[in-house]
Design a protein around this motif. Sequence first.
Motif, short mmCIF file in Angstrom:
data_model
loop_
_atom_site.label_atom_id
_atom_site.label_comp_id
_atom_site.label_asym_id
_atom_site.label_seq_id
_atom_site.Cartn_x
_atom_site.Cartn_y
_atom_site.Cartn_z
N ASP A 1 0.88 -1.16 0.00
CA ASP A 1 0.00 0.00 0.00
C ASP A 1 0.93 1.22 0.00
O ASP A 1 1.60 1.49 0.98
CB ASP A 1 -0.90 -0.01 1.24
CG ASP A 1 -1.88 1.15 1.25
OD1 ASP A 1 -1.97 1.87 0.24
OD2 ASP A 1 -2.57 1.33 2.28
N VAL A 2 0.98 1.93 -1.13
CA VAL A 2 1.93 3.02 -1.31
C VAL A 2 1.24 4.35 -1.01
O VAL A 2 0.18 4.64 -1.55
CB VAL A 2 2.49 3.03 -2.75
CG1 VAL A 2 3.54 4.13 -2.92
CG2 VAL A 2 3.09 1.67 -3.09
N VAL A 3 1.87 5.15 -0.14
CA VAL A 3 1.31 6.45 0.24
C VAL A 3 2.39 7.51 0.09
O VAL A 3 3.57 7.21 -0.06
CB VAL A 3 0.77 6.45 1.69
CG1 VAL A 3 -0.31 5.40 1.86
CG2 VAL A 3 1.89 6.21 2.69
N THR A 4 1.97 8.78 0.10
CA THR A 4 2.92 9.90 0.06
C THR A 4 2.57 10.86 1.19
O THR A 4 1.47 11.41 1.21
CB THR A 4 2.86 10.63 -1.29
OG1 THR A 4 1.52 11.06 -1.55
CG2 THR A 4 3.31 9.73 -2.42
N LEU A 5 3.51 11.04 2.10
CA LEU A 5 3.34 11.97 3.21
C LEU A 5 4.18 13.22 2.95
O LEU A 5 5.03 13.25 2.06
CB LEU A 5 3.75 11.31 4.53
CG LEU A 5 2.94 10.07 4.91
CD1 LEU A 5 3.46 9.49 6.22
CD2 LEU A 5 1.46 10.39 5.02
N PHE A 6 3.95 14.26 3.76
CA PHE A 6 4.53 15.56 3.45
C PHE A 6 6.03 15.66 3.73
O PHE A 6 6.82 15.99 2.86
CB PHE A 6 3.79 16.67 4.20
CG PHE A 6 4.33 18.04 3.93
CD1 PHE A 6 4.24 18.60 2.67
CD2 PHE A 6 4.96 18.76 4.93
CE1 PHE A 6 4.76 19.86 2.40
CE2 PHE A 6 5.48 20.02 4.69
CZ PHE A 6 5.38 20.57 3.41
N ASP A 7 6.44 15.36 4.97
CA ASP A 7 7.83 15.54 5.33
C ASP A 7 8.25 14.50 6.35
O ASP A 7 7.47 13.61 6.72
CB ASP A 7 8.09 16.95 5.83
CG ASP A 7 7.32 17.27 7.12
OD1 ASP A 7 6.59 16.39 7.61
OD2 ASP A 7 7.46 18.40 7.63
N ALA A 8 9.50 14.60 6.81
CA ALA A 8 10.03 13.61 7.75
C ALA A 8 9.26 13.61 9.06
O ALA A 8 9.04 12.54 9.66
CB ALA A 8 11.51 13.87 8.01
N ASP A 9 8.84 14.78 9.53
CA ASP A 9 8.09 14.83 10.79
C ASP A 9 6.78 14.07 10.66
O ASP A 9 6.38 13.32 11.57
CB ASP A 9 7.81 16.29 11.19
CG ASP A 9 9.06 17.00 11.69
OD1 ASP A 9 10.01 16.29 12.08
OD2 ASP A 9 9.07 18.23 11.70
N ALA A 10 6.09 14.27 9.53
CA ALA A 10 4.83 13.55 9.31
C ALA A 10 5.08 12.05 9.20
O ALA A 10 4.30 11.23 9.70
CB ALA A 10 4.14 14.07 8.05
N ALA A 11 6.18 11.67 8.56
CA ALA A 11 6.50 10.25 8.41
C ALA A 11 6.81 9.61 9.76
O ALA A 11 6.33 8.51 10.06
CB ALA A 11 7.68 10.09 7.46
N VAL A 12 7.60 10.29 10.58
CA VAL A 12 7.94 9.74 11.90
C VAL A 12 6.69 9.61 12.76
O VAL A 12 6.49 8.60 13.46
CB VAL A 12 9.00 10.62 12.60
CG1 VAL A 12 9.15 10.23 14.07
CG2 VAL A 12 10.34 10.48 11.88
N ALA A 13 5.82 10.62 12.72
CA ALA A 13 4.58 10.55 13.49
C ALA A 13 3.72 9.37 13.03
O ALA A 13 3.11 8.67 13.84
CB ALA A 13 3.80 11.86 13.36
N ALA A 14 3.67 9.15 11.72
CA ALA A 14 2.88 8.03 11.19
C ALA A 14 3.50 6.69 11.57
O ALA A 14 2.77 5.72 11.84
CB ALA A 14 2.77 8.15 9.67
#
Length: 316
Positions: free
Chosen positions: A117-130
Amino acid sequence: MDLEAVRTFLAVLDEGRFRKAADELGITQQAVSKRVAALEKELGVRLLTRTARGPEVTIDGQAFLPHARALLQAEARALASVRPGSRALRVDVIGRRLAPAALLRGFHGAHPEIELDVVTLFDADAAVAALRSGTIDASFRAVTMPGRQLPEGIEALPVLDEPLELLTGPAHALASARSVTPARLAGHRIWVPGIVSGTEWAAYYADLRAAFGLTIEVTGPDFGTEPLLDTVADSPELATLVGTGTRLVWPDSHDLRRIPVHDPTPVYPHSLIWSADNPHPALVALRDHLATTASGLSGTDIWTPSWARPRERQAP
């Protein structure tokens, strides 16, 4: 509705005896009777009658039977959707045209049996939170940003040092160059719309600009890739920088040029990051695949921000 009671009702019918149902479920015969009685009370009808030959389903029980089986099937599907190894591995690739997406496509080619399941998040902070919340299983990011460390429990594996290229239109002063040095780019206008303060790519371009005295402009809104290519194609002054792994398609009339940058080669440092306590078995397969296909550049002919080093690669 109590699904354990529904499961018990079906076990009685499938086994033909309350005692056998109790053995199958690992509970007492009294518990079986109580569960069935509670289900009948909830529904307001009698589902089973006791006979010398064993329990028999009533007319209401027959009407409820297909729905009871459907309820347990729905439960199984719901559990499978979130159970590690059964649900798809959810991975953030930053952008679907960028190099990390190609890395993930390579993994899919090697392991087509693993659902992604491929997604695109905004930045590293959003990725770490996810990652910490369990919304995603892994992300491709440049780490670590200056003055910051990865949060506890988040691990990283460097997977790709991606060289940058200069992209120009046919009328640009450097359009005919076979390669350029970063020093030669000084004084030329490099347009990189979409740089957002506080992001990992903003930190990268800030260090790149400072290291070589480049003019990197962020003016105007970011309307996406196509308007960027249109503008660069028509401009004798503006150029942009793209990764070698970035997939770009433009009309033949644009006649754009992708020019390698050397002496030194600026590289963008991609790493896979994940939560250390994530149990998804496909995550192990992804890390193993990337560890064997990792592409790192070394030597004096490359440049990457000091915060992206050390670049030692460790087995996952």
